[in-house]
Design an enzyme around this catalytic site. Structure first.
Site, mmCIF file in Angstrom:
data_model
loop_
_atom_site.group_PDB
_atom_site.id
_atom_site.type_symbol
_atom_site.label_atom_id
_atom_site.label_comp_id
_atom_site.label_asym_id
_atom_site.label_seq_id
_atom_site.Cartn_x
_atom_site.Cartn_y
_atom_site.Cartn_z
ATOM 1 N N LYS A 1 -36.026 8.655 5.479
ATOM 2 C CA LYS A 1 -37.355 8.141 5.132
ATOM 3 C C LYS A 1 -37.400 6.591 4.710
ATOM 4 C CE LYS A 1 -41.729 8.876 3.239
ATOM 5 N NZ LYS A 1 -41.909 7.711 2.785
ATOM 6 N N ASP B 1 -38.493 3.076 3.036
ATOM 7 C CA ASP B 1 -39.664 2.686 2.024
ATOM 8 C C ASP B 1 -39.987 1.400 2.228
ATOM 9 O OD1 ASP B 1 -41.077 2.967 -0.144
ATOM 10 O OD2 ASP B 1 -39.559 2.497 -1.439
ATOM 11 N N GLU C 1 -35.244 7.537 -0.671
ATOM 12 C CA GLU C 1 -36.503 8.153 -0.778
ATOM 13 C C GLU C 1 -36.569 9.491 -0.428
ATOM 14 O OE1 GLU C 1 -41.204 6.945 -0.312
ATOM 15 O OE2 GLU C 1 -39.649 6.113 1.061
#
Length: 324
Positions: free
Chosen positions: A43, A45, A184
């Protein structure tokens, strides 16, 4: 003499190229899904973008529909060199820290109007989906097919446009490793599903959270009478305390009222940190709040903290300490 008929079927007319595609948004869940139907990625950021390559023109569009081509000029310039006349890439613009992790604070600095230590050319675009290619709208295809078309275009590149790699791993194990490395979180996507705009259960996000203790140095009153709007938190730094931001979620109304009553008993006119904030009520630094949060901002503040509990500051052993 009659003309011989051709057995070649007529080519289908090209699909119109969308001016904007509202992105597919992942649904937040507590743990990774199970099964071979799911693909996993890091993921990122950063800023969600779509890169629209058209004849003689490239546009970089934000999740909200704004044209930020000028702000992401190196990405637009490289997109022209990918070898296709028409194309729409879906992905995330990020800046990586020294450990190769995406850092939203660094990205904000690179995009800022003020002088920055970070060059805008440090902004990378990690492409994770291909929505349109050479006159064909690919959104009706399953993710696995879209990725097969995407990878030859961007895989192996070391410029500003790169491939967001799929990870062949057990979801739980991948999530554990991602959190251990300070990422993240991770994203899980159904390989067999077409692309749908909006928040969908076909895409899931699982976030790593951090939990630490911070000294309560004050609060901001809520607009609701008798309640707290935000707790003002500090971490240890050297022999003193440093303000690390406010926390405004994680309690019920009843808990908020009780917390305000407790803090009003230890009010002070001498703040424990160097902080000027209109309307703030400062307290003696004798209580500690447990807080979950996602990460740190570039200016040393907590990102998205959530209150989890309170205790007396018996000693500083468990209070978070900032490294100088």
């Amino acid at each position: 003499m009659a003309r011989a008929s051709s057995n070649k079927p007529p080519e289908a007319p090209p699909d119109p190229m969308p001016a904007r595609i509202e992105p597919c948004v992942a649904t937040l869940v507590d743990k990774p899904p199970k099964g071979r139907d799911w693909a996993f990625e890091v993921k990122w950021d950063g800023y969600r973008l779509t890169v629209h390559v058209g004849p003689g023109r490239v546009r970089v569009i934000t999740r909200g529909g704004y044209d930020w081509t000028d702000r992401f000029a190196p990405i637009a310039a490289e997109a022209r060199q990918l070898g296709h006349e028409t194309m729409i890439l879906d992905g995330e613009a990020v800046v990586l820290d020294g450990q190769g992790r995406s850092d939203f604070g660094l990205l904000q600095r690179a995009l800022g109007r003020k002088p920055s230590l970070h060059d805008p050319r440090e902004i990378l675009f990690f492409a994770f989906d291909l929505l349109y290619l050479d006159g064909r709208d690919l959104r009706r295809l399953p993710l696995a097919d879209r990725r097969r078309l995407l990878e030859p275009i961007v895989a192996g590149r070391d410029g500003v446009i790169r491939l967001s790699e799929e990870v062949e791993a057990d979801g739980d194990e991948f999530f554990r490793i991602a959190c251990e490395h300070g990422l993240e979180g991770i994203v899980a996507k159904r390989r067999d599903k077409p692309y749908h705009s909006g928040r969908r259960p076909d895409w899931l996000k699982i976030k790593c959270v951090r939990r630490d203790s911070f000294v309560i140095v004050g609060y901001e009153p809520s607009t609701v009478p008798g309640a707290i709007g935000r707790l003002l938190l500090a971490a240890r730094q050297g022999e003193g305390l440093a303000y690390v931001g406010g926390c405004g979620t994680g309690w019920t109304y009843h808990e908020s009222v009780k917390l305000r009553e407790l803090l009003d008993e230890i009010r002070t006119d001498r703040p424990a940190v160097a902080l000027r904030r209109k309307g703030a009520v400062f307290v003696r630094p004798v209580l500690v709040a447990e807080a979950e949060y996602r990460a740190w901002t570039q200016d040393g503040k907590l990102r998205h903290p959530s209150f989890k509990g309170i205790r007396e500051r018996a000693d500083d052993a468990g209070v978070f300490e900032l490294q100088r």
